[in-house]
Design a protein around this motif. Structure first.
Motif, PDB file in Angstrom:
ATOM      1  N   MET A   1      32.269  23.987  61.378  1.00 56.17           N
ATOM      2  CA  MET A   1      33.105  25.152  61.160  1.00 56.17           C
ATOM      3  C   MET A   1      33.760  25.077  59.773  1.00 56.17           C
ATOM      4  N   ARG A   2      34.078  23.872  59.332  1.00 55.83           N
ATOM      5  CA  ARG A   2      34.685  23.722  58.011  1.00 55.83           C
ATOM      6  C   ARG A   2      33.714  24.174  56.914  1.00 55.83           C
ATOM      7  N   ALA A   3      32.435  23.879  57.113  1.00 54.61           N
ATOM      8  CA  ALA A   3      31.425  24.299  56.127  1.00 54.61           C
ATOM      9  C   ALA A   3      31.367  25.826  56.039  1.00 54.61           C
ATOM     10  N   ALA A   4      31.498  26.501  57.175  1.00 53.64           N
ATOM     11  CA  ALA A   4      31.482  27.969  57.170  1.00 53.64           C
ATOM     12  C   ALA A   4      32.662  28.516  56.375  1.00 53.64           C
ATOM     13  N   TRP A   5      33.855  27.934  56.580  1.00 51.87           N
ATOM     14  CA  TRP A   5      35.037  28.384  55.835  1.00 51.87           C
ATOM     15  C   TRP A   5      34.871  28.129  54.339  1.00 51.87           C
ATOM     16  N   LEU A   6      34.302  26.983  53.989  1.00 47.52           N
ATOM     17  CA  LEU A   6      34.073  26.679  52.566  1.00 47.52           C
ATOM     18  C   LEU A   6      33.070  27.652  51.948  1.00 47.52           C
ATOM     19  N   MET A   7      32.034  28.005  52.701  1.00 45.91           N
ATOM     20  CA  MET A   7      31.050  28.966  52.180  1.00 45.91           C
ATOM     21  C   MET A   7      31.668  30.348  52.018  1.00 45.91           C
ATOM     22  N   ILE A   8      32.502  30.749  52.964  1.00 46.13           N
ATOM     23  CA  ILE A   8      33.155  32.059  52.857  1.00 46.13           C
ATOM     24  C   ILE A   8      34.085  32.081  51.649  1.00 46.13           C
ATOM     25  N   ALA A   9      34.942  31.081  51.543  1.00 46.27           N
ATOM     26  CA  ALA A   9      35.895  31.036  50.423  1.00 46.27           C
ATOM     27  C   ALA A   9      35.172  30.889  49.090  1.00 46.27           C
ATOM     28  N   GLY A  10      34.215  29.968  49.032  1.00 44.87           N
ATOM     29  CA  GLY A  10      33.451  29.782  47.797  1.00 44.87           C
ATOM     30  C   GLY A  10      32.662  31.019  47.424  1.00 44.87           C
ATOM     31  N   GLY A  11      32.085  31.666  48.428  1.00 45.69           N
ATOM     32  CA  GLY A  11      31.329  32.892  48.174  1.00 45.69           C
ATOM     33  C   GLY A  11      32.202  33.994  47.606  1.00 45.69           C
ATOM     34  N   LEU A  12      33.394  34.158  48.159  1.00 42.63           N
ATOM     35  CA  LEU A  12      34.301  35.193  47.653  1.00 42.63           C
ATOM     36  C   LEU A  12      34.778  34.877  46.236  1.00 42.63           C
ATOM     37  N   VAL A  13      35.017  33.578  45.956  1.00 44.49           N
ATOM     38  CA  VAL A  13      35.445  33.189  44.601  1.00 44.49           C
ATOM     39  C   VAL A  13      34.314  33.434  43.603  1.00 44.49           C
ATOM     40  N   VAL A  14      33.094  33.024  43.951  1.00 41.27           N
ATOM     41  CA  VAL A  14      31.950  33.234  43.041  1.00 41.27           C
ATOM     42  C   VAL A  14      31.670  34.717  42.882  1.00 41.27           C
ATOM     43  N   LEU A  15      31.814  35.497  43.951  1.00 38.77           N
ATOM     44  CA  LEU A  15      31.638  36.944  43.863  1.00 38.77           C
ATOM     45  C   LEU A  15      32.650  37.542  42.896  1.00 38.77           C
ATOM     46  N   ALA A  16      33.903  37.130  43.006  1.00 40.28           N
ATOM     47  CA  ALA A  16      34.941  37.634  42.096  1.00 40.28           C
ATOM     48  C   ALA A  16      34.651  37.222  40.651  1.00 40.28           C
ATOM     49  N   LEU A  17      34.220  35.989  40.450  1.00 40.58           N
ATOM     50  CA  LEU A  17      33.862  35.542  39.096  1.00 40.58           C
ATOM     51  C   LEU A  17      32.685  36.342  38.546  1.00 40.58           C
ATOM     52  N   GLY A  18      31.690  36.546  39.376  1.00 42.63           N
ATOM     53  CA  GLY A  18      30.521  37.318  38.944  1.00 42.63           C
ATOM     54  C   GLY A  18      30.880  38.740  38.554  1.00 42.63           C
ATOM     55  N   ILE A  19      31.773  39.352  39.317  1.00 43.65           N
ATOM     56  CA  ILE A  19      32.215  40.712  39.000  1.00 43.65           C
ATOM     57  C   ILE A  19      32.989  40.712  37.683  1.00 43.65           C
ATOM     58  N   GLY A  20      33.900  39.758  37.531  1.00 41.04           N
ATOM     59  CA  GLY A  20      34.695  39.686  36.304  1.00 41.04           C
ATOM     60  C   GLY A  20      33.846  39.476  35.076  1.00 41.04           C
ATOM     61  N   VAL A  21      32.877  38.577  35.169  1.00 34.70           N
ATOM     62  CA  VAL A  21      32.000  38.309  34.028  1.00 34.70           C
ATOM     63  C   VAL A  21      31.105  39.513  33.748  1.00 34.70           C
ATOM     64  N   SER A  22      30.633  40.171  34.801  1.00 34.20           N
ATOM     65  CA  SER A  22      29.713  41.293  34.621  1.00 34.20           C
ATOM     66  C   SER A  22      30.375  42.508  33.984  1.00 34.20           C
ATOM     67  N   ILE A  23      31.658  42.749  34.269  1.00 35.73           N
ATOM     68  CA  ILE A  23      32.284  43.940  33.686  1.00 35.73           C
ATOM     69  C   ILE A  23      32.863  43.673  32.304  1.00 35.73           C
ATOM     70  N   THR A  24      32.925  42.391  31.904  1.00 37.97           N
ATOM     71  CA  THR A  24      33.448  42.106  30.567  1.00 37.97           C
ATOM     72  C   THR A  24      32.367  41.662  29.591  1.00 37.97           C
ATOM     73  N   LEU A  25      31.353  40.969  30.046  1.00 40.98           N
ATOM     74  CA  LEU A  25      30.329  40.464  29.130  1.00 40.98           C
ATOM     75  C   LEU A  25      29.039  41.256  29.204  1.00 40.98           C
ATOM     76  N   THR A  26      28.312  41.107  30.295  1.00 41.39           N
ATOM     77  CA  THR A  26      27.039  41.813  30.428  1.00 41.39           C
ATOM     78  C   THR A  26      26.717  42.045  31.899  1.00 41.39           C
TER      79      THR A  26
END
Length: 172
Positions: A1-26
């Motif tokens: 269950m801990r792995a699921a929480w880490l994947m959810i949290a990590g996924g949301l953080v990487v998603l936010a980073l990807g969005i931020g990089v995509s709207i500012t760089l390319t």
């Protein structure tokens, strides 16, 4: 269950980073958001341990990078950007490509801007209005506007799916 929480949290953080990089760089860096969306979907599926929740989780995980990247960019440009009248200094036409388009180089008061347009929407004059608002990428002022409700509903649905998955796990 801990792995699921880490994947959810990590996924949301990487998603936010990807969005931020995509709207500012390319926009080509949307794939970073894809990785986050897939990690989120795997985490939600693992958290619930129910097969049927995997489909909505994966649909959200795959759809979110596109909707959030282009939607957040459009909404932010509507709210914070300002329109500038720009002059076309160069254009490169691609009429026989799989997806015909025109690449433009425009001289704006704030500096040089490179944008592209679909072939059917190419400029008829040598001037155009462009929305600028650093650090965001410039955008055409007449382009289709995204709705703030759509952008926030995707984020809200992703957040609400996590407690639903957790509640489903507790059922026998």
């Amino acid at each position: 269950m801990r792995a699921a929480w880490l994947m959810i949290a990590g996924g949301l953080v990487v998603l936010a980073l990807g969005i931020g990089v995509s709207i500012t760089l390319t926009y080509g860096l949307v794939f970073v958001g894809f990785l986050g969306g897939l990690a989120y979907a795997l985490g939600v599926s693992g958290l619930s341990q129910r097969k049927w929740i995997a489909l909505p989780a994966f649909v959200l995980g795959l759809m979110a990078p596109f909707v959030l990247t282009f939607g957040v960019h459009s909404v932010l440009m509507q709210r914070t950007g300002h329109a500038e009248r720009c002059t076309v200094t160069a254009k490169e036409e691609h009429p026989f490509a799989k997806y015909p388009s025109v690449d433009y180089v425009l001289a704006c008061p704030s500096g040089e801007v490179e944008l592209d347009r679909d072939w059917n929407d190419r400029l008829k004059t040598a001037e155009a209005d462009v929305l600028v608002g650093p650090p965001l990428q410039p955008d055409w002022a007449d382009s289709t506007r995204w709705n703030l409700l759509l952008v926030t509903s995707v984020s809200g649905t992703m957040i609400l799916l996590v407690p639903v998955a957790r509640l489903l796990r507790k059922q026998p």
